[in-house]
Design a protein around this motif. Structure first.
Motif, short mmCIF file in Angstrom:
data_model
loop_
_atom_site.label_atom_id
_atom_site.label_comp_id
_atom_site.label_asym_id
_atom_site.label_seq_id
_atom_site.Cartn_x
_atom_site.Cartn_y
_atom_site.Cartn_z
N ASN A 205 17.06 39.64 32.73
CA ASN A 205 17.02 38.21 32.45
C ASN A 205 17.91 37.41 33.41
O ASN A 205 17.99 36.20 33.33
CB ASN A 205 17.45 37.94 30.99
N ILE A 206 18.57 38.08 34.34
CA ILE A 206 19.44 37.38 35.28
C ILE A 206 18.59 36.76 36.37
O ILE A 206 17.85 37.45 37.07
CB ILE A 206 20.50 38.33 35.87
N HIS A 207 18.69 35.45 36.48
CA HIS A 207 17.96 34.72 37.52
C HIS A 207 18.69 34.81 38.85
O HIS A 207 18.08 35.05 39.89
CB HIS A 207 17.80 33.26 37.09
N ARG A 208 19.99 34.60 38.82
CA ARG A 208 20.82 34.76 40.02
C ARG A 208 22.25 35.02 39.59
O ARG A 208 22.68 34.62 38.52
CB ARG A 208 20.72 33.56 40.94
N ALA A 209 22.96 35.70 40.49
CA ALA A 209 24.36 36.01 40.24
C ALA A 209 25.06 36.15 41.58
O ALA A 209 24.46 36.60 42.56
CB ALA A 209 24.49 37.30 39.43
N LYS A 210 26.32 35.76 41.61
CA LYS A 210 27.10 35.91 42.83
C LYS A 210 28.57 35.99 42.50
O LYS A 210 29.01 35.53 41.45
CB LYS A 210 26.82 34.77 43.80
N LEU A 211 29.31 36.58 43.42
CA LEU A 211 30.75 36.64 43.27
C LEU A 211 31.35 35.27 43.57
O LEU A 211 30.80 34.50 44.36
CB LEU A 211 31.35 37.66 44.24
N VAL A 212 32.48 34.99 42.93
CA VAL A 212 33.22 33.77 43.18
C VAL A 212 34.33 34.09 44.17
O VAL A 212 35.03 35.10 44.02
CB VAL A 212 33.82 33.22 41.86
N LEU A 213 34.47 33.26 45.18
CA LEU A 213 35.48 33.47 46.21
C LEU A 213 36.87 33.22 45.61
O LEU A 213 37.20 32.10 45.24
CB LEU A 213 35.23 32.53 47.39
N THR A 214 37.64 34.30 45.46
CA THR A 214 39.00 34.22 44.91
C THR A 214 39.95 34.93 45.85
O THR A 214 39.53 35.67 46.75
CB THR A 214 39.07 34.91 43.53
N ASP A 215 41.24 34.74 45.64
CA ASP A 215 42.24 35.43 46.46
C ASP A 215 42.10 36.95 46.31
O ASP A 215 42.24 37.69 47.29
CB ASP A 215 43.65 35.00 46.06
N GLU A 216 41.81 37.41 45.10
CA GLU A 216 41.65 38.86 44.87
C GLU A 216 40.47 39.41 45.64
O GLU A 216 40.55 40.49 46.23
CB GLU A 216 41.48 39.14 43.37
N LEU A 217 39.37 38.67 45.65
CA LEU A 217 38.18 39.11 46.38
C LEU A 217 38.45 39.13 47.89
O LEU A 217 38.07 40.08 48.58
CB LEU A 217 37.00 38.22 46.06
N LEU A 218 39.11 38.11 48.39
CA LEU A 218 39.45 38.07 49.82
C LEU A 218 40.37 39.22 50.20
O LEU A 218 40.20 39.84 51.25
CB LEU A 218 40.10 36.73 50.17
N ALA A 219 41.34 39.53 49.35
CA ALA A 219 42.27 40.65 49.61
C ALA A 219 41.52 41.97 49.64
O ALA A 219 41.74 42.81 50.52
CB ALA A 219 43.38 40.68 48.57
N ALA A 220 40.59 42.15 48.71
CA ALA A 220 39.80 43.39 48.68
C ALA A 220 38.91 43.49 49.92
O ALA A 220 38.78 44.57 50.50
CB ALA A 220 38.95 43.43 47.42
#
Length: 187
Positions: A167-182
């Motif tokens: 049922n997911i139409h779209r999904a994406k990660l949110v740009l956060t400091d944690e994501l940038l560090a990873a």
């Protein structure tokens, strides 16, 4: 035209049969049938295939997002994959008329299109939009909690919701400091 970088907008229709989204055009299914085996043979995984019409109604762009199984993708990888896809597209000729081929990485704030994406990014913030509301809700923004069977778990304001993957139409990660560090640790 070759681009290796992030794509920041959502096209009108996307994803193949094994990806999220209820309505998949027969043309996109055909493109997956042609492109996926080429990418797999070269050691890449297709994250998303999309056909996008230009705002002026002129050119059509065939966008292909790909990565290696470890989640990395270099400019050289985009170039190699683009050359191979160009050859097979010339032979198969599945798109009527002219188009621009764009091969890119999913980027840091990538779309989540496969079950494994939701698993791999457990603990990171994401946005999910459903095709059909569940319990009166269509949009979620919170921390991914993984996947159980066909249910994607997302924690929003302390409450965990289980949404149907199909049922997911779209999904994406949110740009956060944690994501940038990873992402910087991956390079």
């Amino acid at each position: 035209m070759l681009k290796c970088g992030q794509v920041f907008h959502w096209p009108a229709f996307l994803f193949g049969e094994s990806f999220i989204g209820l309505h998949v055009s027969s043309q996109l299914k055909k493109l997956h049938e042609i492109i996926d085996p080429v990418a797999e043979e070269m050691g890449y995984e297709i994250v998303r295939i999309a056909m996008v019409n230009s705002a002026t109604g002129g050119d059509v762009t065939l966008q292909i997002m790909a990565e290696r199984p470890d989640g990395t993708m270099l400019i050289e990888d985009c170039e190699k994959l683009s050359r191979e896809i160009s050859v097979i597209m010339d032979v198969e000729d599945p798109i009527a008329g002219e188009y621009v081929l764009e091969v890119s990485t999913p980027g840091v704030d990538r779309p989540l299109t496969r079950r494994k994406d939701f698993e791999n990014y457990t603990g990171y913030e994401a946005k999910i939009e459903l095709s059909v509301p569940e319990d009166g809700r269509r949009r979620y923004r919170g921390l991914l909690q993984g996947v159980t069977d066909d249910l994607v778990q997302i924690k929003v304001d302390g409450e965990v919701y289980a949404v149907d993957f199909d049922n997911i139409h779209r999904a994406k990660l949110v740009l956060t400091d944690e994501l940038l560090a990873a992402a910087s640790r991956k390079q």
